[in-house]
Scaffold this motif. Structure first.
Motif, short mmCIF file in Angstrom:
data_model
loop_
_atom_site.label_atom_id
_atom_site.label_comp_id
_atom_site.label_asym_id
_atom_site.label_seq_id
_atom_site.Cartn_x
_atom_site.Cartn_y
_atom_site.Cartn_z
N ASP B 144 0.83 -1.21 0.00
CA ASP B 144 0.00 0.00 0.00
C ASP B 144 0.86 1.26 0.00
OD1 ASP B 144 -3.09 -0.84 1.83
OD2 ASP B 144 -2.45 -1.10 -0.25
N LYS B 148 1.30 4.26 -3.26
CA LYS B 148 1.08 5.71 -3.15
C LYS B 148 2.08 6.48 -4.01
CE LYS B 148 0.31 7.89 0.83
NZ LYS B 148 -1.02 8.39 1.15
N TYR B 149 3.24 5.88 -4.29
CA TYR B 149 4.32 6.64 -4.91
C TYR B 149 4.60 6.27 -6.34
CZ TYR B 149 5.27 8.97 -0.57
OH TYR B 149 5.15 9.75 0.54
#
Lengths: 219, 205
Positions: B144, B148-149
């Motif tokens: 997770d 995000k990146y």
């Protein structure tokens, strides 16, 4: 004698015969070859944590045609001798826990940080050069002096670790460990004074004196 | 045999000029010697920005083998090094490498291993390995975080359902004592304390 390439092929073949994943420690000439300090060795010295793991490895190399050899022929009546297996020129010396006059302590195991893995099942941790020096001094063989000199010339040795481990061996019951180390390093000092600091020899022999005085008091 | 002797003489990091000086030979001979050693397997070559070549002459090149750190470095913008752990006879999978990284409990190694999620696709094998080492929730939380990146391969629903925490589960650390300030939401979902803040993931932006 076995070269590093031949040793690699042999260990790969042995790992494929292993029924279970095992972790062993490489000492002696084998460790020196992995560390790039030696080109070949007479025997492959391995230390196992349990007899069960040694049994698995024995079966693996027996599957390659290796046959058991009587350790008394090589080591005489010494304690903690290995189980030995040979096929032609090379030989396996398989120890469990103790290596003749050396206890394979937890600190020695922690210092073995370099690892070689062969396929899925054989993980070999290489004994640290500091511990190799102490193990080498416990034998009477001339070639071990050359081996230790090769280690000293090619590695940055922290003498505090060597001295601390020798004292640790004494605490484990190997009462002559510091004396043997001091004597051995003194021989190397005579050959090349740059390799061994005099302060280390003084420290070791001071400890031996303290040991002797303690023994007198007990009597 | 001749290659072995030659290798011993010039082992290490060399250029053509350094070999010429070491062995007292001319340029053509030095190039030929490197060619012989390369054929024998001892040499890896890298090019400098100015076009000159650097030769890494080492026995390890001949022996082969790969290390988990090499695999991570090939995928990650965060470069790492560590105690030598070389594997012979097989090439570890990305899934296995991720589990190795988690087991080291080293901040930088785990940070670098996030990039592996770009290419991890054998989720069943990853689950089995993570379960064996009690690292399933940690894998989920890091997934997770990676998502995000940068773009990552999709985690199957089945994997997610098996790895989410149960009601009575306590929150555990990936690295003891290290909690995140910026990723509380992920920590809450997985009941895992992440050892990173936003600033740590600068290299992935």
């Amino acid at each position: 004698m076995i070269s590093i390439e031949a040793q690699q092929k042999l260990l790969l073949a042995a790992s494929k015969n292993l029924k279970k994943k095992i972790t062993v420690y490489a000492i002696g000439g084998t460790a020196m070859m992995f560390l790039g300090l030696k080109n070949s060795t007479l025997d492959i010295d391995l230390v196992f944590e349990t007899s069960e793991e040694r049994e698995f490895f024995k079966k693996a190399i027996q599957g390659l045609g290796y046959q058991e050899l009587n350790a008394m022929k090589v080591y005489g009546a010494k304690k903690n001798t290995p189980e030995m297996f040979t096929l032609g020129d090379e030989r396996f010396d398989l120890f469990v826990g103790e290596v003749i006059n050396f206890t394979f302590s937890d600190q020695v195991k922690k210092r073995a940080k370099e690892i070689r893995q062969f396929s899925d099942n054989l993980i070999i941790k290489i004994a640290d050069p500091h511990d190799l020096i102490i193990m080498k001094c416990a034998t009477d063989r001339l070639k071990d002096k050359d081996d230790v000199m090769a280690i000293l010339k090619n590695t940055n040795i922290n003498w505090d670790i060597v001295v601390a481990e020798a004292k640790n061996q004494v605490k484990s019951g190997k009462e002559t460990a510091t004396f043997e180390l001091g004597y051995f390093l003194k021989e190397i000092y005579k050959t090349d004074k740059k390799l061994v600091p005099m302060t280390v020899l003084d420290c070791l022999f001071d400890f031996v004196k303290e040991q002797a005085e303690e023994q007198k008091k007990r009597k | 045999m001749k290659s072995q002797l030659l290798f011993k003489q010039i082992e290490g990091i060399q250029t053509i000029k350094s070999i010429m000086a070491l062995l007292n030979v001319n340029r053509e001979k030095a190039i030929y010697l490197i060619h012989r050693l390369r054929k024998a397997g001892y040499v890896k070559t890298k090019k400098n920005k100015d076009g000159s070549r650097i030769y890494y002459v080492s026995l390890e090149n001949k022996l082969g083998g790969i290390s988990y750190y090499d695999i991570i470095n090939a995928h990650s913008p965060v470069k790492i090094t560590g105690p030598k752990y070389i594997i012979y006879g097989k090439k570890p999978s990305l899934e296995e490498t991720l589990i190795f990284a988690l087991k080291t409990k080293e901040l930088r190694i785990i940070l670098a291993s996030l990039a592996l999620f770009r290419n991890i696709n054998n989720w069943s094998s990853l689950y089995q390995m993570a379960k064996k080492e009690n690292l399933v929730r940690q894998v989920g939380a890091l997934y997770d975080l990676a998502r995000k990146y940068f773009m990552v391969r999709r985690m199957p629903e089945r994997f997610k359902n098996h790895t989410l925490p149960r009601k009575g589960d306590k929150t555990i650390y990936i690295i003891r004592g290290l909690k995140s300030k910026d990723f509380k939401a992920i920590e809450k979902i997985w009941k895992i304390y992440l050892p990173f803040n936003e600033a740590d993931l600068e290299d992935y932006k």
